[in-house]
Design a protein around this motif. Structure first.
Motif, PDB file in Angstrom:
ATOM      1  N   CYS A   1       0.847  -1.197   0.000  1.00  0.00           N
ATOM      2  CA  CYS A   1       0.000   0.000   0.000  1.00  0.00           C
ATOM      3  C   CYS A   1       0.879   1.242   0.000  1.00  0.00           C
ATOM      4  N   GLU A   2       1.184   1.720  -1.168  1.00  0.00           N
ATOM      5  CA  GLU A   2       2.014   2.917  -1.318  1.00  0.00           C
ATOM      6  C   GLU A   2       1.139   4.159  -1.266  1.00  0.00           C
ATOM      7  N   LEU A   3       1.613   5.205  -0.580  1.00  0.00           N
ATOM      8  CA  LEU A   3       0.802   6.381  -0.281  1.00  0.00           C
ATOM      9  C   LEU A   3       0.195   7.009  -1.527  1.00  0.00           C
ATOM     10  N   ASP A   4       0.993   7.284  -2.528  1.00  0.00           N
ATOM     11  CA  ASP A   4       0.525   8.000  -3.710  1.00  0.00           C
ATOM     12  C   ASP A   4      -0.584   7.236  -4.424  1.00  0.00           C
ATOM     13  N   GLN A   5      -0.410   5.938  -4.573  1.00  0.00           N
ATOM     14  CA  GLN A   5      -1.404   5.159  -5.302  1.00  0.00           C
ATOM     15  C   GLN A   5      -2.687   4.966  -4.499  1.00  0.00           C
ATOM     16  N   VAL A   6      -2.563   4.839  -3.172  1.00  0.00           N
ATOM     17  CA  VAL A   6      -3.757   4.715  -2.331  1.00  0.00           C
ATOM     18  C   VAL A   6      -4.584   5.997  -2.390  1.00  0.00           C
ATOM     19  N   ILE A   7      -3.923   7.152  -2.324  1.00  0.00           N
ATOM     20  CA  ILE A   7      -4.631   8.428  -2.359  1.00  0.00           C
ATOM     21  C   ILE A   7      -5.386   8.609  -3.675  1.00  0.00           C
ATOM     22  N   HIS A   8      -4.750   8.252  -4.775  1.00  0.00           N
ATOM     23  CA  HIS A   8      -5.377   8.471  -6.079  1.00  0.00           C
ATOM     24  C   HIS A   8      -6.484   7.475  -6.383  1.00  0.00           C
ATOM     25  N   LEU A   9      -6.703   6.502  -5.511  1.00  0.00           N
ATOM     26  CA  LEU A   9      -7.836   5.593  -5.670  1.00  0.00           C
ATOM     27  C   LEU A   9      -9.055   6.044  -4.865  1.00  0.00           C
ATOM     28  N   ALA A  10      -8.927   7.167  -4.147  1.00  0.00           N
ATOM     29  CA  ALA A  10     -10.027   7.651  -3.317  1.00  0.00           C
ATOM     30  C   ALA A  10     -11.143   8.237  -4.179  1.00  0.00           C
ATOM     31  N   CYS A  11     -12.343   8.164  -3.646  1.00  0.00           N
ATOM     32  CA  CYS A  11     -13.512   8.722  -4.337  1.00  0.00           C
ATOM     33  C   CYS A  11     -13.760  10.183  -3.970  1.00  0.00           C
ATOM     34  N   SER A  12     -13.134  10.665  -2.891  1.00  0.00           N
ATOM     35  CA  SER A  12     -13.327  12.038  -2.439  1.00  0.00           C
ATOM     36  C   SER A  12     -12.188  12.926  -2.915  1.00  0.00           C
ATOM     37  N   ASP A  13     -12.274  14.216  -2.595  1.00  0.00           N
ATOM     38  CA  ASP A  13     -11.283  15.190  -3.037  1.00  0.00           C
ATOM     39  C   ASP A  13      -9.952  14.944  -2.331  1.00  0.00           C
ATOM     40  N   THR A  14      -8.864  14.873  -3.103  1.00  0.00           N
ATOM     41  CA  THR A  14      -7.538  14.577  -2.549  1.00  0.00           C
ATOM     42  C   THR A  14      -6.582  15.761  -2.665  1.00  0.00           C
ATOM     43  N   PHE A  15      -7.131  16.967  -2.835  1.00  0.00           N
ATOM     44  CA  PHE A  15      -6.257  18.132  -3.036  1.00  0.00           C
ATOM     45  C   PHE A  15      -5.344  18.353  -1.827  1.00  0.00           C
ATOM     46  N   LEU A  16      -5.890  18.322  -0.610  1.00  0.00           N
ATOM     47  CA  LEU A  16      -5.076  18.538   0.586  1.00  0.00           C
ATOM     48  C   LEU A  16      -4.032  17.438   0.753  1.00  0.00           C
ATOM     49  N   ASN A  17      -4.415  16.220   0.442  1.00  0.00           N
ATOM     50  CA  ASN A  17      -3.460  15.119   0.543  1.00  0.00           C
ATOM     51  C   ASN A  17      -2.318  15.279  -0.454  1.00  0.00           C
ATOM     52  N   ASP A  18      -2.662  15.685  -1.683  1.00  0.00           N
ATOM     53  CA  ASP A  18      -1.627  15.874  -2.696  1.00  0.00           C
ATOM     54  C   ASP A  18      -0.681  17.009  -2.312  1.00  0.00           C
ATOM     55  N   MET A  19      -1.228  18.104  -1.831  1.00  0.00           N
ATOM     56  CA  MET A  19      -0.389  19.235  -1.441  1.00  0.00           C
ATOM     57  C   MET A  19       0.525  18.867  -0.277  1.00  0.00           C
ATOM     58  N   THR A  20      -0.020  18.153   0.706  1.00  0.00           N
ATOM     59  CA  THR A  20       0.788  17.727   1.847  1.00  0.00           C
ATOM     60  C   THR A  20       1.901  16.788   1.399  1.00  0.00           C
ATOM     61  N   MET A  21       1.567  15.883   0.486  1.00  0.00           N
ATOM     62  CA  MET A  21       2.560  14.932   0.000  1.00  0.00           C
ATOM     63  C   MET A  21       3.670  15.641  -0.760  1.00  0.00           C
ATOM     64  N   TYR A  22       3.320  16.625  -1.599  1.00  0.00           N
ATOM     65  CA  TYR A  22       4.329  17.342  -2.365  1.00  0.00           C
ATOM     66  C   TYR A  22       5.223  18.192  -1.459  1.00  0.00           C
ATOM     67  N   VAL A  23       4.631  18.851  -0.473  1.00  0.00           N
ATOM     68  CA  VAL A  23       5.416  19.703   0.430  1.00  0.00           C
ATOM     69  C   VAL A  23       6.376  18.861   1.263  1.00  0.00           C
ATOM     70  N   THR A  24       5.870  17.771   1.825  1.00  0.00           N
ATOM     71  CA  THR A  24       6.733  16.920   2.642  1.00  0.00           C
ATOM     72  C   THR A  24       7.804  16.237   1.800  1.00  0.00           C
ATOM     73  N   THR A  25       7.504  15.944   0.542  1.00  0.00           N
ATOM     74  CA  THR A  25       8.515  15.350  -0.334  1.00  0.00           C
ATOM     75  C   THR A  25       9.665  16.318  -0.557  1.00  0.00           C
ATOM     76  N   VAL A  26       9.328  17.597  -0.778  1.00  0.00           N
ATOM     77  CA  VAL A  26      10.373  18.599  -0.981  1.00  0.00           C
ATOM     78  C   VAL A  26      11.194  18.799   0.294  1.00  0.00           C
ATOM     79  N   LEU A  27      10.508  18.900   1.426  1.00  0.00           N
ATOM     80  CA  LEU A  27      11.194  19.190   2.679  1.00  0.00           C
ATOM     81  C   LEU A  27      11.985  18.001   3.202  1.00  0.00           C
ATOM     82  N   LEU A  28      11.444  16.800   3.058  1.00  0.00           N
ATOM     83  CA  LEU A  28      12.026  15.633   3.706  1.00  0.00           C
ATOM     84  C   LEU A  28      12.740  14.687   2.755  1.00  0.00           C
ATOM     85  N   ALA A  29      12.756  14.994   1.468  1.00  0.00           N
ATOM     86  CA  ALA A  29      13.512  14.180   0.516  1.00  0.00           C
ATOM     87  C   ALA A  29      14.542  15.030  -0.226  1.00  0.00           C
TER      88      ALA A  29
END
Length: 260
Positions: free
Chosen positions: A121-149
């Protein structure tokens, strides 16, 4: 360095234990099913241990930087409490970041039956399978990727730029080899881990070939943690002697004895 290596080994055990047992069970039972709670739990621990891997490799790069650039001050700068606090900070940040992503994933709504094109269960693929809005999840994932990777990678590259500058200033070839040999193991692990990790996410942004993505993910989730002990063990003279003896027996030659 051995204190950091022991923590890195523990994290590698946790990372492989998150994905490999379930993958082996799936192969044995010919069933790819996982419960919702199991998927969320696996995603949390995968985020935790993969983040800890990145943080510990960054801390170890700083350790090598001090050891080569400031060898006479090494025991003063890299003291016991700094090592403990560095590892503790890695764990605290890793737990908070993985908990943040997991709690934000819990707010999403999913269909009753989903097919994740991955072996865990990889984070990016699980999020994109959701039926609801994932804008906040995508933004959080992108910000943390920049800061922590990206930021840890920049720290590693900065440390090695200083290390290379210091090694170039060493007058003798033997001194250059000795200085560079102290960080070859760490540099090999960093290159293997980051090349496969960045390759997965850069390729997934360009193509939707999930099979290639899963194979590349297998490198940094299974193969790299498995190779880490071998890569670092090659610096140990006893391991080198045993390996030479094994290769000597395999080729039919007697291993060279210890120097007199």
């Amino acid at each position: 360095m051995y204190f950091f290596l022991s923590n890195l080994s523990s994290v590698d055990i946790g990372l492989t234990s998150t994905t490999v047992p379930k993958m082996l069970v799936n192969i044995q039972t010919h069933s790819q099913l996982i419960t919702y709670a199991g998927c969320i739990t696996q995603m949390y621990f995968w985020l935790l241990f993969s983040g800890l891997d990145i943080f510990l490799l960054t801390v170890m790069a700083y350790d090598r930087y001090v050891a080569i650039c400031y060898p006479l001050h090494y025991t003063v700068i890299i003291h016991r409490w700094l090592c403990v606090l560095s590892v503790l900070a890695c764990w605290i940040v890793g737990v908070l970041i993985s908990l943040l992503h997991t709690l934000m994933a819990l707010r999403l709504s999913f269909c009753s039956h989903l097919e994740i094109p991955h072996f865990f269960c990889e984070l990016d693929q699980v999020i994109h399978l959701a039926c609801s809005d994932t804008f906040l999840n995508d933004m959080t994932m992108y910000v943390t990727t920049v800061l922590l990777a990206i930021c840890p990678l920049a720290g590693i590259l900065f440390s090695y730029s200083k290390i290379i500058s210091s090694i170039r200033a060493v007058p003798s070839a033997r001194g250059k080899y000795k200085a560079f040999s102290t960080c070859t193991s760490h540099l090999s692990v960093v290159s293997l881990f980051y090349c496969t990790l960045l390759g997965v996410y850069l390729s997934s942004a360009v193509t939707q070939d999930w099979c290639s993505t899963a194979v590349a993910s297998l490198m940094y989730t299974v193969v790299t943690p498995m190779l880490n002990p071998f890569i670092y063990s090659l610096r140990n003279e006893d391991i080198k002697r045993a390996l030479r003896g094994l290769l000597g027996r395999a080729t039919g030659r007697a291993p060279a004895g210890p120097p007199r």
